[in-house]
Design a protein around this motif. Structure first.
Motif, PDB file in Angstrom:
ATOM      1  N   SER A 124       4.597  -3.538   9.400  1.00 38.82           N
ATOM      2  CA  SER A 124       3.738  -2.359   9.519  1.00 38.82           C
ATOM      3  C   SER A 124       4.226  -1.475  10.659  1.00 38.82           C
ATOM      4  CB  SER A 124       2.292  -2.765   9.789  1.00 38.82           C
ATOM      5  OG  SER A 124       1.477  -1.615   9.934  1.00 38.82           O
TER       6      SER A 124
ATOM      7  N   ASN B  29      -4.797  -3.282   5.900  1.00 35.09           N
ATOM      8  CA  ASN B  29      -4.196  -1.986   5.598  1.00 35.09           C
ATOM      9  C   ASN B  29      -4.817  -0.901   6.481  1.00 35.09           C
ATOM     10  OD1 ASN B  29      -2.400  -2.789   3.446  1.00 35.09           O
ATOM     11  ND2 ASN B  29      -4.234  -3.240   2.291  1.00 35.09           N
TER      12      ASN B  29
ATOM     13  N   GLN C  10       2.155  -0.490   5.264  1.00 37.07           N
ATOM     14  CA  GLN C  10       2.243  -1.943   5.312  1.00 37.07           C
ATOM     15  C   GLN C  10       3.150  -2.351   4.155  1.00 37.07           C
ATOM     16  OE1 GLN C  10      -0.423  -0.793   7.890  1.00 37.07           O
ATOM     17  NE2 GLN C  10      -1.006  -0.353   5.827  1.00 37.07           N
TER      18      GLN C  10
END
Length: 187
Positions: free
Chosen positions: A113, A91, A97
Motif C-alpha cells: 500500500s 482499504n 492496496q
C-alpha cells in the motif's frame, strides 16, 4: 474443380461434424468452479481487472486485488458462503492496496500500500481489523509480499541495496499464529 459423389460428400460431412462436436466437448470447462457474476457487486469477478489471487491453506478464503469501485483495493472471497467479506480498515481512501497474500486460516493478509506516501508492506489482522506497516523504515521500493502459513514470517522483494533482493521479516515469537487447525475467522 473436384466433383464429389453424394455418398462420399455425405460421409465427409458426417466426419467433419463429428470432429467439430468432439472438439467442442474437449473444450468443456470440467473442473472449473468459478461462481457466476452476481448482482450488487458481491461476486468474485467484475468487469474490472482482478489480479493476484491467493488461497488460504484449505481453500476457503481467496484474497485478490481488484480495480472495482474505481481504485485498486484488496478483496476477500469466502468460497464456502459464496460471498465477499468485509475488510474494515484495510482499504484506505485515496490510496492503492495491491499484491495480497493470505495466511493459512485466513486471519492475516499481507499486501502493498502507498497509504503513508511510499509503497510499504502491511500486515492486516482480520481478528482486530488493524493493519501494521512493517517496512516504514526501509529505504527503497518493496513489492510482492508473501506470508507463511502460520502468519509469523513475511518475505518480499526490496531494492534498498540497489538491486532487487528478497527480505524476510519475522513478526516474532509472541505474534498470534494462524494455523489451519484453528477455526476459520468469521466476519
Amino acid at each position: 474443380m473436384v466433383k464429389w459423389h453424394p455418398k462420399r460428400l455425405s460421409g465427409y460431412l458426417k466426419l467433419l461434424s463429428s470432429s467439430i462436436v468432439l472438439s467442442l466437448v474437449g473444450c468443456a470447462n470440467s473442473g472449473f468452479i468459478t461462481p457466476p457474476v452476481q448482482p450488487l457487486g458481491n461476486s468474485l469477478n467484475t468487469r474490472s481487472s482482478e489480479q493476484y489471487p491467493r488461497f488460504s491453506y484449505e481453500g476457503r478464503y481467496l484474497v485478490f486485488a481488484s480495480d472495482r469501485q474505481g481504485k485498486r483495493s484488496i478483496w476477500l472471497y469466502d468460497q464456502v458462503n459464496g460471498r465477499l467479506l468485509p475488510l474494515p480498515g484495510l482499504n484506505q481512501p485515496g490510496t492503492i492496496q495491491d499484491q495480497p497474500d493470505i495466511s493459512a486460516d485466513g486471519r492475516y493478509i499481507v499486501y502493498v500500500s502507498e497509504q503513508e506516501g511510499k509503497q510499504d508492506i502491511f500486515v492486516y489482522d482480520r481478528q482486530t481489523s488493524r493493519a501494521n506497516n512493517i517496512t516504514k523504515n526501509i529505504l527503497g521500493e518493496v513489492r510482492h509480499p508473501t506470508i507463511s502459513g502460520n502468519g509469523r514470517l513475511i518475505a518480499f522483494e526490496s531494492n534498498r541495496s540497489g538491486q532487487w533482493d528478497i527480505i524476510i521479516y519475522d513478526r516474532g515469537l509472541n505474534s498470534p499464529l494462524s494455523l489451519p487447525s484453528q477455526s476459520n475467522i468469521e466476519p
